[in-house]
Design a protein around this motif. Structure first.
Motif, PDB file in Angstrom:
ATOM      1  N   GLY A  40       0.821  -1.209   0.000  1.00 51.14           N
ATOM      2  CA  GLY A  40       0.000   0.000   0.000  1.00 51.14           C
ATOM      3  C   GLY A  40       0.852   1.254   0.000  1.00 51.14           C
ATOM      4  N   TYR A  41       1.890   1.254   0.817  1.00 50.01           N
ATOM      5  CA  TYR A  41       2.813   2.394   0.878  1.00 50.01           C
ATOM      6  C   TYR A  41       3.464   2.615  -0.473  1.00 50.01           C
ATOM      7  CZ  TYR A  41       7.208   4.846   1.800  1.00 50.01           C
ATOM      8  OH  TYR A  41       8.262   5.715   1.740  1.00 50.01           O
ATOM      9  N   TYR A  42       3.979   1.538  -1.066  1.00 47.20           N
ATOM     10  CA  TYR A  42       4.718   1.691  -2.316  1.00 47.20           C
ATOM     11  C   TYR A  42       3.800   2.028  -3.494  1.00 47.20           C
ATOM     12  CZ  TYR A  42       9.248   0.452  -0.429  1.00 47.20           C
ATOM     13  OH  TYR A  42      10.426   0.464   0.275  1.00 47.20           O
ATOM     14  N   PHE A  43       2.608   1.431  -3.557  1.00 42.90           N
ATOM     15  CA  PHE A  43       1.695   1.763  -4.650  1.00 42.90           C
ATOM     16  C   PHE A  43       1.295   3.229  -4.579  1.00 42.90           C
ATOM     17  CE2 PHE A  43       0.045  -2.878  -4.936  1.00 42.90           C
ATOM     18  CZ  PHE A  43       1.216  -3.234  -5.605  1.00 42.90           C
ATOM     19  N   THR A  44       1.042   3.718  -3.363  1.00 37.74           N
ATOM     20  CA  THR A  44       0.696   5.128  -3.190  1.00 37.74           C
ATOM     21  C   THR A  44       1.849   6.031  -3.598  1.00 37.74           C
ATOM     22  OG1 THR A  44      -0.798   4.598  -1.359  1.00 37.74           O
ATOM     23  CG2 THR A  44      -0.042   6.881  -1.524  1.00 37.74           C
ATOM     24  N   ILE A  46       4.445   5.330  -5.591  1.00 40.64           N
ATOM     25  CA  ILE A  46       4.704   5.266  -7.030  1.00 40.64           C
ATOM     26  C   ILE A  46       3.667   6.101  -7.780  1.00 40.64           C
ATOM     27  CG2 ILE A  46       4.668   3.739  -9.042  1.00 40.64           C
ATOM     28  CD1 ILE A  46       5.930   1.579  -7.262  1.00 40.64           C
ATOM     29  N   GLY A  47       2.397   6.006  -7.362  1.00 42.99           N
ATOM     30  CA  GLY A  47       1.349   6.796  -8.000  1.00 42.99           C
ATOM     31  C   GLY A  47       1.593   8.284  -7.874  1.00 42.99           C
ATOM     32  N   LEU A  48       1.989   8.739  -6.695  1.00 43.49           N
ATOM     33  CA  LEU A  48       2.257  10.160  -6.482  1.00 43.49           C
ATOM     34  C   LEU A  48       3.456  10.630  -7.304  1.00 43.49           C
ATOM     35  CD1 LEU A  48       1.711  10.398  -2.616  1.00 43.49           C
ATOM     36  CD2 LEU A  48       0.240  11.340  -4.409  1.00 43.49           C
ATOM     37  N   VAL A  49       4.484   9.805  -7.376  1.00 40.95           N
ATOM     38  CA  VAL A  49       5.679  10.178  -8.137  1.00 40.95           C
ATOM     39  C   VAL A  49       5.365  10.248  -9.632  1.00 40.95           C
ATOM     40  CG1 VAL A  49       7.933   9.333  -8.886  1.00 40.95           C
ATOM     41  CG2 VAL A  49       7.388   9.408  -6.456  1.00 40.95           C
ATOM     42  N   ALA A  54       4.378  13.581 -14.452  1.00 40.71           N
ATOM     43  CA  ALA A  54       3.496  14.063 -15.509  1.00 40.71           C
ATOM     44  C   ALA A  54       3.225  15.555 -15.346  1.00 40.71           C
ATOM     45  CB  ALA A  54       2.190  13.276 -15.493  1.00 40.71           C
ATOM     46  N   ALA A  55       3.039  16.008 -14.110  1.00 39.66           N
ATOM     47  CA  ALA A  55       2.738  17.419 -13.858  1.00 39.66           C
ATOM     48  C   ALA A  55       3.891  18.321 -14.288  1.00 39.66           C
ATOM     49  CB  ALA A  55       2.431  17.626 -12.376  1.00 39.66           C
ATOM     50  N   VAL A  56       5.126  17.854 -14.063  1.00 38.39           N
ATOM     51  CA  VAL A  56       6.288  18.648 -14.487  1.00 38.39           C
ATOM     52  C   VAL A  56       6.269  18.857 -15.995  1.00 38.39           C
ATOM     53  CG1 VAL A  56       8.809  18.622 -14.738  1.00 38.39           C
ATOM     54  CG2 VAL A  56       7.769  18.044 -12.539  1.00 38.39           C
ATOM     55  N   TRP A  57       5.976  17.795 -16.752  1.00 37.40           N
ATOM     56  CA  TRP A  57       5.990  17.920 -18.207  1.00 37.40           C
ATOM     57  C   TRP A  57       4.805  18.735 -18.722  1.00 37.40           C
ATOM     58  CZ3 TRP A  57      10.139  17.701 -20.762  1.00 37.40           C
ATOM     59  CH2 TRP A  57      11.191  16.888 -20.327  1.00 37.40           C
ATOM     60  N   GLN A  82      13.339  11.067  -6.448  1.00 32.47           N
ATOM     61  CA  GLN A  82      12.379  10.191  -5.774  1.00 32.47           C
ATOM     62  C   GLN A  82      12.134   8.908  -6.575  1.00 32.47           C
ATOM     63  OE1 GLN A  82      11.224  10.657  -2.636  1.00 32.47           O
ATOM     64  NE2 GLN A  82      12.610  12.423  -2.615  1.00 32.47           N
ATOM     65  N   VAL A  83      12.123   9.021  -7.913  1.00 33.85           N
ATOM     66  CA  VAL A  83      11.991   7.827  -8.755  1.00 33.85           C
ATOM     67  C   VAL A  83      13.183   6.904  -8.539  1.00 33.85           C
ATOM     68  CG1 VAL A  83      11.862   6.957 -11.119  1.00 33.85           C
ATOM     69  CG2 VAL A  83      10.635   9.037 -10.504  1.00 33.85           C
ATOM     70  N   ALA A  84      14.382   7.485  -8.468  1.00 32.72           N
ATOM     71  CA  ALA A  84      15.588   6.678  -8.255  1.00 32.72           C
ATOM     72  C   ALA A  84      15.532   5.956  -6.911  1.00 32.72           C
ATOM     73  CB  ALA A  84      16.832   7.568  -8.325  1.00 32.72           C
ATOM     74  N   PHE A  85      14.999   6.613  -5.881  1.00 31.39           N
ATOM     75  CA  PHE A  85      14.852   5.948  -4.582  1.00 31.39           C
ATOM     76  C   PHE A  85      13.919   4.743  -4.687  1.00 31.39           C
ATOM     77  CE2 PHE A  85      15.690  10.251  -2.339  1.00 31.39           C
ATOM     78  CZ  PHE A  85      17.055  10.005  -2.315  1.00 31.39           C
ATOM     79  N   LEU A  86      12.814   4.902  -5.424  1.00 28.13           N
ATOM     80  CA  LEU A  86      11.875   3.802  -5.589  1.00 28.13           C
ATOM     81  C   LEU A  86      12.509   2.653  -6.377  1.00 28.13           C
ATOM     82  CD1 LEU A  86       8.608   5.813  -6.290  1.00 28.13           C
ATOM     83  CD2 LEU A  86       9.062   4.358  -4.306  1.00 28.13           C
TER      84      LEU A  86
END
Length: 359
Positions: A40-44, A46-49, A54-57, A82-86
């Motif tokens: 649950g933690y990781y799916f949330t 990953i979704g936020l990241v 997408a928002a940056v682009w 944050q993506v690299a941490f995941l």
């Protein structure tokens, strides 16, 4: 902690006792359920990241030909960190039970979004985890731009020697090049002779991502702004990612090449935790709990904080030094360590077990 104390009526031999130290701790941690997956933690997360990416682009597209794009470059660097941490967590198999699911998640996050090779990183990082701060074994202290031992310093002349004498003060400026270095190392690894079929797939993902990124930048922006965007993004990414790894081991004892240590001491004595609360946890991707991460590499990131007091108590019980410092103090130690080597060409630290093993 009572179940972690050895039976005093049947004391084991020293070698067995050292082996049991980690086994007993691992057993207790597993029985407490602290190695369970936190999907649950990781799916949330990953979704936020992905939403932030997408928002940056979207922001880049809306801003158009503007120097405010540099704000988006900085934002992109923070998101990619944050993506690299995941990807790091997935490569350590913290997210799924399935090794294949973890491996492909790491590849897609690292290759498809960041543009780095998970295969190259895993090979390097696994060797580091197996022998942290051990000369000749840990690739993170191998000779490179930064010298970590007087032997490294002695081999340098000319500009390299000049740089080494100032490497502590140049630590943060050098980190701005870390992002570019990671990309170059990734591509060299994936395009080498003898790459596996999976690595060739990963190479297509990485090259495709880098090519698409550059194409979008230079189509949307004039060459000057595109170059500034790229340069700032790489610099901020390098500082954020490199800065999250450096305080964890730099300035901790260096282990002689031939020394053998039990697993618990090998991981605890050569690692450093960084205090700082929620913001530091976020900025360092949980790597500020480095001792716990090295002891339990597959433990989900949010559980590391929960296991920390158990590990601290266990280390105190068995007289194993547990090192933890504040956020800014950790970087001061790193800078001083690098200057001790570069300016005075001496060993700034010595493994506390060297003298013990000589007796």
């Amino acid at each position: 902690m009572s179940q972690l104390v050895a039976d005093e009526h049947d004391p084991p031999r020293p070698q067995q006792r050292y082996t049991n130290l980690y086994t007993d701790l691992l057993t207790a941690v597993r029985e407490l359920g602290l190695l369970k997956r936190r999907r649950g933690y990781y799916f949330t997360r990953i979704g936020l990241v992905l939403a932030a990416f997408a928002a940056v682009w979207v922001g880049v597209g809306l801003l158009g030909n503007s120097w405010f794009q540099l704000l988006m470059a900085g934002a992109l660097a923070l998101v990619l960190t944050q993506v690299a941490f995941l990807s790091h967590d997935s490569a350590h198999r913290q997210i799924f039970d399935s090794a294949a699911w973890n491996d492909w998640t790491a590849r897609l996050l690292a290759g498809g979004l960041v543009g780095m090779s998970a295969a190259w990183w895993r090979s390097k990082h696994s060797r580091h985890h197996g022998a942290p701060n051990q000369l000749g074994k840990d690739p993170d202290i191998a000779i490179g731009v930064v010298a970590f031992t007087p032997e490294h310093v002695a081999k340098r002349t000319g500009f390299q020697a000049w740089l080494t004498r100032r490497q502590g003060w140049l630590f943060f400026p050098l980190l701005t090049l870390e992002g570019l270095s990671l990309y170059v190392s990734s591509i060299r690894h994936l395009l080498r002779r003898g790459a596996t079929s999976v690595e060739r797939i990963e190479a297509a993902i990485v090259v495709g991502r880098i090519g698409a990124y550059l194409a979008v930048l230079f189509i949307l922006l004039p060459i000057g702004k595109a170059g500034a965007f790229l340069g700032l993004q790489l610099a901020v990414f390098g500082v954020c990612l490199g800065g999250s790894f450096a305080p964890n081991h730099k300035g901790m004892p260096l282990v002689p090449r031939t020394m053998k240590l039990d697993f618990l001491r090998r991981q605890v004595l050569m690692s450093r935790n960084v205090r700082g609360g929620v913001m530091v946890d976020f900025a360092m991707g949980g790597l500020n709990y480095q001792i716990e991460h090295h002891l339990f590499p597959s433990m989900p990131r949010p559980t590391l904080k929960a296991v920390r007091p158990i590990v601290r108590e266990y280390c105190a019980l068995h007289e194993v030094k547990y090192t933890e410092v504040g956020f800014f103090a950790s970087y001061k130690i790193v800078v001083d360590y690098l200057n001790n080597v570069g300016l005075r060409a001496r060993d700034p630290f010595q493994c506390p077990l060297v003298a013990q093993n000589r007796n």
